[in-house]
Design an enzyme around this catalytic site. Structure first.
Site, PDB file in Angstrom:
ATOM      1  N   GLU A   1      56.090  42.907  32.504  1.00  0.00           N
ATOM      2  CA  GLU A   1      55.241  44.074  32.685  1.00  0.00           C
ATOM      3  C   GLU A   1      55.147  44.455  34.152  1.00  0.00           C
ATOM      4  OE1 GLU A   1      51.660  44.206  30.621  1.00  0.00           O
ATOM      5  OE2 GLU A   1      52.556  43.375  28.804  1.00  0.00           O
TER       6      GLU A   1
ATOM      7  N   CYS B   1      52.465  47.318  40.758  1.00  0.00           N
ATOM      8  CA  CYS B   1      52.038  45.937  40.522  1.00  0.00           C
ATOM      9  C   CYS B   1      53.189  45.201  39.829  1.00  0.00           C
ATOM     10  CB  CYS B   1      50.777  45.950  39.661  1.00  0.00           C
ATOM     11  SG  CYS B   1      50.176  44.302  39.282  1.00  0.00           S
TER      12      CYS B   1
ATOM     13  N   CYS C   1      52.250  32.649  32.310  1.00  0.00           N
ATOM     14  CA  CYS C   1      51.726  31.925  33.471  1.00  0.00           C
ATOM     15  C   CYS C   1      51.234  30.558  33.022  1.00  0.00           C
ATOM     16  CB  CYS C   1      50.574  32.702  34.107  1.00  0.00           C
ATOM     17  SG  CYS C   1      49.984  31.941  35.644  1.00  0.00           S
TER      18      CYS C   1
ATOM     19  N   CYS D   1      43.977  30.289  33.812  1.00  0.00           N
ATOM     20  CA  CYS D   1      42.637  30.769  34.143  1.00  0.00           C
ATOM     21  C   CYS D   1      42.000  31.294  32.863  1.00  0.00           C
ATOM     22  CB  CYS D   1      42.713  31.867  35.206  1.00  0.00           C
ATOM     23  SG  CYS D   1      43.570  31.316  36.685  1.00  0.00           S
TER      24      CYS D   1
ATOM     25  N   SER E   1      49.293  37.797  45.653  1.00  0.00           N
ATOM     26  CA  SER E   1      48.042  37.123  45.286  1.00  0.00           C
ATOM     27  C   SER E   1      48.368  35.783  44.640  1.00  0.00           C
ATOM     28  CB  SER E   1      47.290  38.010  44.289  1.00  0.00           C
ATOM     29  OG  SER E   1      46.177  37.318  43.762  1.00  0.00           O
TER      30      SER E   1
ATOM     31  N   ASN F   1      37.205  33.846  43.150  1.00  0.00           N
ATOM     32  CA  ASN F   1      36.570  33.973  41.826  1.00  0.00           C
ATOM     33  C   ASN F   1      35.336  33.111  41.578  1.00  0.00           C
ATOM     34  OD1 ASN F   1      38.558  35.785  41.303  1.00  0.00           O
ATOM     35  ND2 ASN F   1      39.774  34.462  39.991  1.00  0.00           N
TER      36      ASN F   1
ATOM     37  N   CYS G   1      44.064  44.517  35.851  1.00  0.00           N
ATOM     38  CA  CYS G   1      44.215  43.116  36.261  1.00  0.00           C
ATOM     39  C   CYS G   1      43.935  42.175  35.108  1.00  0.00           C
ATOM     40  CB  CYS G   1      43.175  42.763  37.317  1.00  0.00           C
ATOM     41  SG  CYS G   1      43.405  43.547  38.862  1.00  0.00           S
TER      42      CYS G   1
HETATM   43  N1  SAH Z   1      48.498  34.779  39.483  1.00  0.00           N
HETATM   44  C1  SAH Z   1      48.061  35.436  40.639  1.00  0.00           C
HETATM   45  C2  SAH Z   1      48.368  36.917  40.628  1.00  0.00           C
HETATM   46  C3  SAH Z   1      48.186  37.625  39.313  1.00  0.00           C
HETATM   47  S1  SAH Z   1      46.539  37.806  38.741  1.00  0.00           S
HETATM   48  C4  SAH Z   1      46.579  35.200  40.862  1.00  0.00           C
HETATM   49  O1  SAH Z   1      45.916  34.699  39.963  1.00  0.00           O
HETATM   50  O2  SAH Z   1      46.112  35.481  41.951  1.00  0.00           O
HETATM   51  C5  SAH Z   1      45.915  39.072  39.826  1.00  0.00           C
HETATM   52  C6  SAH Z   1      44.386  39.104  39.931  1.00  0.00           C
HETATM   53  O3  SAH Z   1      43.810  39.485  38.680  1.00  0.00           O
HETATM   54  C7  SAH Z   1      43.773  37.762  40.296  1.00  0.00           C
HETATM   55  O4  SAH Z   1      42.873  37.918  41.374  1.00  0.00           O
HETATM   56  C8  SAH Z   1      43.017  37.363  39.045  1.00  0.00           C
HETATM   57  O5  SAH Z   1      41.889  36.579  39.367  1.00  0.00           O
HETATM   58  C9  SAH Z   1      42.660  38.710  38.449  1.00  0.00           C
HETATM   59  N2  SAH Z   1      42.383  38.704  37.020  1.00  0.00           N
HETATM   60  C10 SAH Z   1      42.929  37.926  36.069  1.00  0.00           C
HETATM   61  N3  SAH Z   1      42.429  38.234  34.859  1.00  0.00           N
HETATM   62  C11 SAH Z   1      41.543  39.239  35.043  1.00  0.00           C
HETATM   63  C12 SAH Z   1      40.724  40.015  34.171  1.00  0.00           C
HETATM   64  N4  SAH Z   1      40.731  39.823  32.855  1.00  0.00           N
HETATM   65  N5  SAH Z   1      39.965  40.986  34.720  1.00  0.00           N
HETATM   66  C13 SAH Z   1      39.991  41.213  36.042  1.00  0.00           C
HETATM   67  N6  SAH Z   1      40.754  40.538  36.906  1.00  0.00           N
HETATM   68  C14 SAH Z   1      41.526  39.547  36.422  1.00  0.00           C
HETATM   69 FE1  SF4 Z   2      48.038  33.071  36.062  1.00  0.00          FE
HETATM   70 FE2  SF4 Z   2      46.814  34.630  37.860  1.00  0.00          FE
HETATM   71 FE3  SF4 Z   2      46.253  34.863  35.229  1.00  0.00          FE
HETATM   72 FE4  SF4 Z   2      45.450  32.720  36.598  1.00  0.00          FE
HETATM   73  S1  SF4 Z   2      44.783  34.854  36.922  1.00  0.00           S
HETATM   74  S2  SF4 Z   2      46.429  32.711  34.569  1.00  0.00           S
HETATM   75  S3  SF4 Z   2      47.144  32.407  37.995  1.00  0.00           S
HETATM   76  S4  SF4 Z   2      48.204  35.296  36.217  1.00  0.00           S
END
Ligand code: SAH
Ligand code: SF4
Length: 383
Positions: free
Chosen positions: A110, A138, A145, A149, A226, A251, A370
């Site tokens: 994506e 993006c 991944c 998280c 990031s 976070n 995001c």
């Molecule tokens: N894996 C890397 C980059 C991709 S995620 C990372 O985690 O930094 C990009 C951003 O989206 C990160 O800051 C993450 O905390 C945030 N993110 C992930 N899931 C989200 C959600 N459901 N709503 C808002 N932000 C989210």
């Molecule tokens: Fe992976 Fe980033 Fe999503 Fe965490 S927030 S699961 S590191 S893509």
């Protein structure tokens, strides 16, 4: 040989077709090497790289700067351009587009295009004078991944595989081509914030970033990567000559809360992450971004803002905080913060001397925001 058993097939009887070798993703030096196989001089590499990275040609046959005989020989030798293709487009009411982009094995990743709001949307032709377009792309670094998280939809996929440098840079090229972007004129930002953890695919991610700077022509100052806090990756990143800006997904105000939502904290805690970030030599005016996803009732209280402020003040770094309102997804057990709570959180950080911004959610209706990237195809693609 027993009856009924087939004669073993000699490999000479049916030569396996040579696996197609993609040119997109190769550095100039690698292109020189490839062309040497065809007894071609080094200057041809410049022509080839121009076609791949500036013209975004999709087929060797299109590259008219190369002699026809060479194009045919390369095709016969199993080479192809290998520019990833947009196979589906989802368009949001806010102008954001989410794409499924296929690599050579047909697996999709994506990528998101977010036009910035001032590109002549006034509709009065006022943009015609400056003729400048702004957008942010993006980019994904992995399919799925592994970091897990708890608030992120991409995590639900698990890790499928790493993307190659060509597949990472190729997402950008495919989108630039779709929008006929003029490199050097239009203002394009790249954020490596799509699917995946870039620092768990470090070499391919960095090779892609270098290609995008050196061959595609996007300045490193317009790129941000990031990470969820992969300390070994941050340490390597600190030694890079050419590199994007750095964002850390913080976070949480402390390790206890962070561990609940980001289990990776057990491997590297906040202090270790900040220690590693401090080793990154910053360019003039450069700031580290700390991203903070607000989860209703979990990390969005005024006391949390104060704790984040103390933590970041102690870090004593040029930094800013990007607050992200959590984007919901099916099966994720969180709730969005109330708008007043978000505003108060930002205010509190600012009062404490921490520059804080609220990131506008983009393309939520098409799962492009995001943490929503999960190859969601249940909604109807745009034509
Ligand atoms: N894996 C890397 C980059 C991709 S995620 C990372 O985690 O930094 C990009 C951003 O989206 C990160 O800051 C993450 O905390 C945030 N993110 C992930 N899931 C989200 C959600 N459901 N709503 C808002 N932000 C989210
Ligand atoms: Fe992976 Fe980033 Fe999503 Fe965490 S927030 S699961 S590191 S893509």
């Amino acid at each position: 040989m027993s009856p009924g058993r087939k004669k073993p097939i000699s490999i000479l009887d049916s030569p396996a077709p040579a696996a197609a070798q993609s040119l997109f993703g190769l550095t100039n030096q690698q292109l020189v090497g490839t062309l040497r196989e065809f007894s071609e001089p080094a200057y041809r590499a410049k022509q080839l790289s121009e076609a791949l990275y500036r013209q975004w040609d999709e087929d060797l046959a299109e590259i008219s700067t190369l002699p026809k005989s060479l194009r045919e020989a390369m095709t016969g030798g199993g080479y192809q351009v290998g520019l990833p293709k947009i196979v589906e487009t989802f368009r949001s009411v806010d102008g954001t587009e989410r794409y499924l982009i296929a690599g050579n094995d047909g697996q999709t990743v994506e990528t998101v295009w977010m036009p910035d709001g001032d590109g002549g949307e006034a509709g009065d032709g006022s943009d015609a004078e400056t003729d400048l377009r702004r957008a942010t792309i993006c980019v994904s670094s992995q399919i799925g991944c592994a970091v897990n998280c708890q608030f992120c939809l991409t995590a639900k996929l698990g890790i499928q595989r790493n993307l190659t440098a060509g597949e990472i840079a190729g997402q950008v090229a495919a989108v630039l081509k779709r929008h006929s972007v003029r490199i050097g004129q239009d203002r394009i930002n790249l954020v490596f914030m799509g699917m995946g953890e870039p620092f768990l695919n470090y070499d391919e991610f960095m090779a892609a970033a270098r290609l995008l700077v050196e061959e595609v022509g996007i300045p490193e100052s317009r790129m941000t990567v990031s990470t969820s806090g992969i300390v070994t990756g941050i340490q390597r990143f600190a030694g890079e000559k050419v590199r994007p800006k750095l964002a850390i997904s913080l976070n949480a105000p402390n390790d206890v809360i962070r561990e609940q939502i980001m289990p990776i904290t057990r491997k590297w805690d906040i202090a270790e992450i900040i220690q590693a970030v401090r080793q990154v030599p910053l360019r003039p005016k450069e700031k580290i971004t700390f991203e903070y996803v607000l989860l209703g009732g979990l990390n969005d209280r005024p006391g949390d803002a104060d704790e984040v402020s103390r933590l970041l003040r102690r870090a004593n770094l040029p930094l800013k905080v990007n607050l992200i309102v959590w984007n919901p997804g099916p099966g994720l057990p969180y709730r969005m913060s109330d708008p007043e709570q978000v505003a108060e959180f930002q205010e509190r950080l600012r009062e404490n001397g921490i520059p804080a911004f609220i990131r506008r959610p983009r393309g939520r209706d098409i799962y492009a925001a995001c943490g929503q990237l999960k190859r969601t195809t249940e909604i109807k693609p745009a034509s």
